[in-house]
Design a protein around this motif. Structure first.
Motif, PDB file in Angstrom:
ATOM      1  N   ALA A 101      -7.070   1.046  -0.211  1.00  0.00           N
ATOM      2  CA  ALA A 101      -6.706   0.355   0.775  1.00  0.00           C
ATOM      3  C   ALA A 101      -5.602  -0.530   0.341  1.00  0.00           C
ATOM      4  O   ALA A 101      -4.455  -0.922   0.846  1.00  0.00           O
ATOM      5  CB  ALA A 101      -7.843  -0.622   1.050  1.00  0.00           C
ATOM      6  N   ALA A 102      -5.460  -1.025  -1.003  1.00  0.00           N
ATOM      7  CA  ALA A 102      -4.351  -1.661  -1.704  1.00  0.00           C
ATOM      8  C   ALA A 102      -3.046  -0.691  -1.696  1.00  0.00           C
ATOM      9  O   ALA A 102      -1.938  -1.302  -1.420  1.00  0.00           O
ATOM     10  CB  ALA A 102      -4.410  -1.912  -3.098  1.00  0.00           C
ATOM     11  N   ALA A 146      -7.701  -6.445  -1.354  1.00  0.00           N
ATOM     12  CA  ALA A 146      -8.229  -5.074  -1.747  1.00  0.00           C
ATOM     13  C   ALA A 146      -8.260  -4.878  -3.238  1.00  0.00           C
ATOM     14  O   ALA A 146      -9.321  -4.682  -3.677  1.00  0.00           O
ATOM     15  CB  ALA A 146      -7.276  -4.260  -1.277  1.00  0.00           C
ATOM     16  N   GLU A 181       2.816   0.441   3.174  1.00  0.00           N
ATOM     17  CA  GLU A 181       3.538  -0.088   4.677  1.00  0.00           C
ATOM     18  C   GLU A 181       4.936  -0.850   4.349  1.00  0.00           C
ATOM     19  O   GLU A 181       5.579  -0.851   5.278  1.00  0.00           O
ATOM     20  CB  GLU A 181       2.624  -1.025   5.158  1.00  0.00           C
ATOM     21  CG  GLU A 181       1.270  -0.229   5.825  1.00  0.00           C
ATOM     22  CD  GLU A 181       0.398  -1.480   6.590  1.00  0.00           C
ATOM     23  OE1 GLU A 181       1.002  -2.543   6.877  1.00  0.00           O
ATOM     24  OE2 GLU A 181      -0.816  -1.067   6.834  1.00  0.00           O
ATOM     25  N   ARG A 210       5.571  -9.413   7.967  1.00  0.00           N
ATOM     26  CA  ARG A 210       4.812  -8.154   8.013  1.00  0.00           C
ATOM     27  C   ARG A 210       4.727  -7.875   6.673  1.00  0.00           C
ATOM     28  O   ARG A 210       3.605  -7.348   6.292  1.00  0.00           O
ATOM     29  CB  ARG A 210       5.560  -6.912   8.803  1.00  0.00           C
ATOM     30  CG  ARG A 210       4.729  -5.467   8.734  1.00  0.00           C
ATOM     31  CD  ARG A 210       5.686  -4.462   9.655  1.00  0.00           C
ATOM     32  NE  ARG A 210       6.895  -4.340   8.914  1.00  0.00           N
ATOM     33  CZ  ARG A 210       7.160  -3.240   7.768  1.00  0.00           C
ATOM     34  NH1 ARG A 210       5.848  -2.921   7.298  1.00  0.00           N
ATOM     35  NH2 ARG A 210       8.312  -3.081   7.373  1.00  0.00           N
ATOM     36  N   HIS A 211       5.687  -7.805   5.678  1.00  0.00           N
ATOM     37  CA  HIS A 211       5.365  -7.643   4.238  1.00  0.00           C
ATOM     38  C   HIS A 211       4.501  -8.604   3.712  1.00  0.00           C
ATOM     39  O   HIS A 211       3.696  -8.296   2.975  1.00  0.00           O
ATOM     40  CB  HIS A 211       6.943  -8.002   3.904  1.00  0.00           C
ATOM     41  CG  HIS A 211       7.723  -6.579   3.912  1.00  0.00           C
ATOM     42  ND1 HIS A 211       9.058  -6.590   3.409  1.00  0.00           N
ATOM     43  CD2 HIS A 211       7.490  -5.534   4.706  1.00  0.00           C
ATOM     44  CE1 HIS A 211       9.550  -5.465   3.915  1.00  0.00           C
ATOM     45  NE2 HIS A 211       8.621  -4.956   4.779  1.00  0.00           N
ATOM     46  N   GLU A 255       2.045 -10.073   5.052  1.00  0.00           N
ATOM     47  CA  GLU A 255       0.687  -9.803   5.473  1.00  0.00           C
ATOM     48  C   GLU A 255       0.275  -8.359   4.614  1.00  0.00           C
ATOM     49  O   GLU A 255      -0.618  -8.395   4.115  1.00  0.00           O
ATOM     50  CB  GLU A 255       0.710  -9.436   7.099  1.00  0.00           C
ATOM     51  CG  GLU A 255      -0.822  -9.164   7.579  1.00  0.00           C
ATOM     52  CD  GLU A 255      -2.035 -10.079   7.107  1.00  0.00           C
ATOM     53  OE1 GLU A 255      -3.063  -9.729   7.213  1.00  0.00           O
ATOM     54  OE2 GLU A 255      -1.355 -11.296   7.312  1.00  0.00           O
ATOM     55  N   ALA A 256       0.997  -7.665   4.400  1.00  0.00           N
ATOM     56  CA  ALA A 256       0.692  -6.434   3.647  1.00  0.00           C
ATOM     57  C   ALA A 256       0.381  -6.676   2.110  1.00  0.00           C
ATOM     58  O   ALA A 256      -0.328  -6.160   1.621  1.00  0.00           O
ATOM     59  CB  ALA A 256       1.698  -5.227   3.750  1.00  0.00           C
ATOM     60  N   SER A 279      -2.347   1.616   0.285  1.00  0.00           N
ATOM     61  CA  SER A 279      -1.913   1.876   1.822  1.00  0.00           C
ATOM     62  C   SER A 279      -1.211   0.768   2.152  1.00  0.00           C
ATOM     63  O   SER A 279      -0.222   0.762   3.006  1.00  0.00           O
ATOM     64  CB  SER A 279      -3.261   2.072   2.575  1.00  0.00           C
ATOM     65  OG  SER A 279      -2.759   2.150   4.155  1.00  0.00           O
ATOM     66  N   SER A 280      -1.522  -0.693   1.840  1.00  0.00           N
ATOM     67  CA  SER A 280      -1.045  -1.699   2.350  1.00  0.00           C
ATOM     68  C   SER A 280       0.268  -1.979   1.676  1.00  0.00           C
ATOM     69  O   SER A 280       1.151  -2.376   2.333  1.00  0.00           O
ATOM     70  CB  SER A 280      -1.856  -3.068   1.851  1.00  0.00           C
ATOM     71  OG  SER A 280      -2.829  -3.241   2.681  1.00  0.00           O
ATOM     72  N   GLN A 283      -2.952  -8.312   2.144  1.00  0.00           N
ATOM     73  CA  GLN A 283      -3.947  -7.476   2.232  1.00  0.00           C
ATOM     74  C   GLN A 283      -4.262  -6.609   0.950  1.00  0.00           C
ATOM     75  O   GLN A 283      -5.323  -6.255   0.473  1.00  0.00           O
ATOM     76  CB  GLN A 283      -3.819  -6.474   3.350  1.00  0.00           C
ATOM     77  CG  GLN A 283      -3.816  -7.192   4.741  1.00  0.00           C
ATOM     78  CD  GLN A 283      -3.256  -6.146   5.709  1.00  0.00           C
ATOM     79  OE1 GLN A 283      -2.784  -4.975   5.772  1.00  0.00           O
ATOM     80  NE2 GLN A 283      -3.738  -6.727   7.291  1.00  0.00           N
ATOM     81  N   ALA A 284      -3.196  -6.144   0.201  1.00  0.00           N
ATOM     82  CA  ALA A 284      -3.136  -5.564  -1.102  1.00  0.00           C
ATOM     83  C   ALA A 284      -3.844  -6.424  -1.894  1.00  0.00           C
ATOM     84  O   ALA A 284      -4.596  -5.967  -2.753  1.00  0.00           O
ATOM     85  CB  ALA A 284      -1.805  -5.019  -1.417  1.00  0.00           C
TER      86      ALA A 284
END
Length: 81
Positions: A52-53, A29, A59, A18-19, A21-22, A55-56, A25-26
């Motif tokens: 968006a970055a 972005a 998370e 999960r980390h 992937e975050a 926010s990722s 994504q960051a």
């Protein structure tokens, strides 16, 4: 530069899918934000990618956890009575 070729930096081990992937994504972005700046896109639109970055990354730090994500995280734990 991608997360895979960051060999010039201190080595950090990410053990959570999960980390990872975050972080990916960051990274995407932020790359989108840089590309938008290079194309002279208005800054109010660039901030969408920057947000968006953030926010990722939030998370991971817990700053932007959404309720469904909290449920997903804790569904992996077995809490006995």
């Amino acid at each position: 530069m991608s997360l895979e070729d960051a060999s010039g930096f201190d080595e950090t081990l990410v053990t959570s899918a999960r980390h990872k992937e975050a972080l990916m994504q960051a990274q995407q972005a932020l790359m989108d934000a840089v590309a938008a700046i290079e194309l002279a896109v208005p800054m109010d639109l660039v901030t969408i990618d920057v947000h968006a970055a953030w926010s990722s990354l939030g998370e991971i730090t817990g700053d932007t956890l959404q309720e469904d994500l909290v449920d997903k995280i804790f569904s992996g734990f077995c809490i006995g009575k």
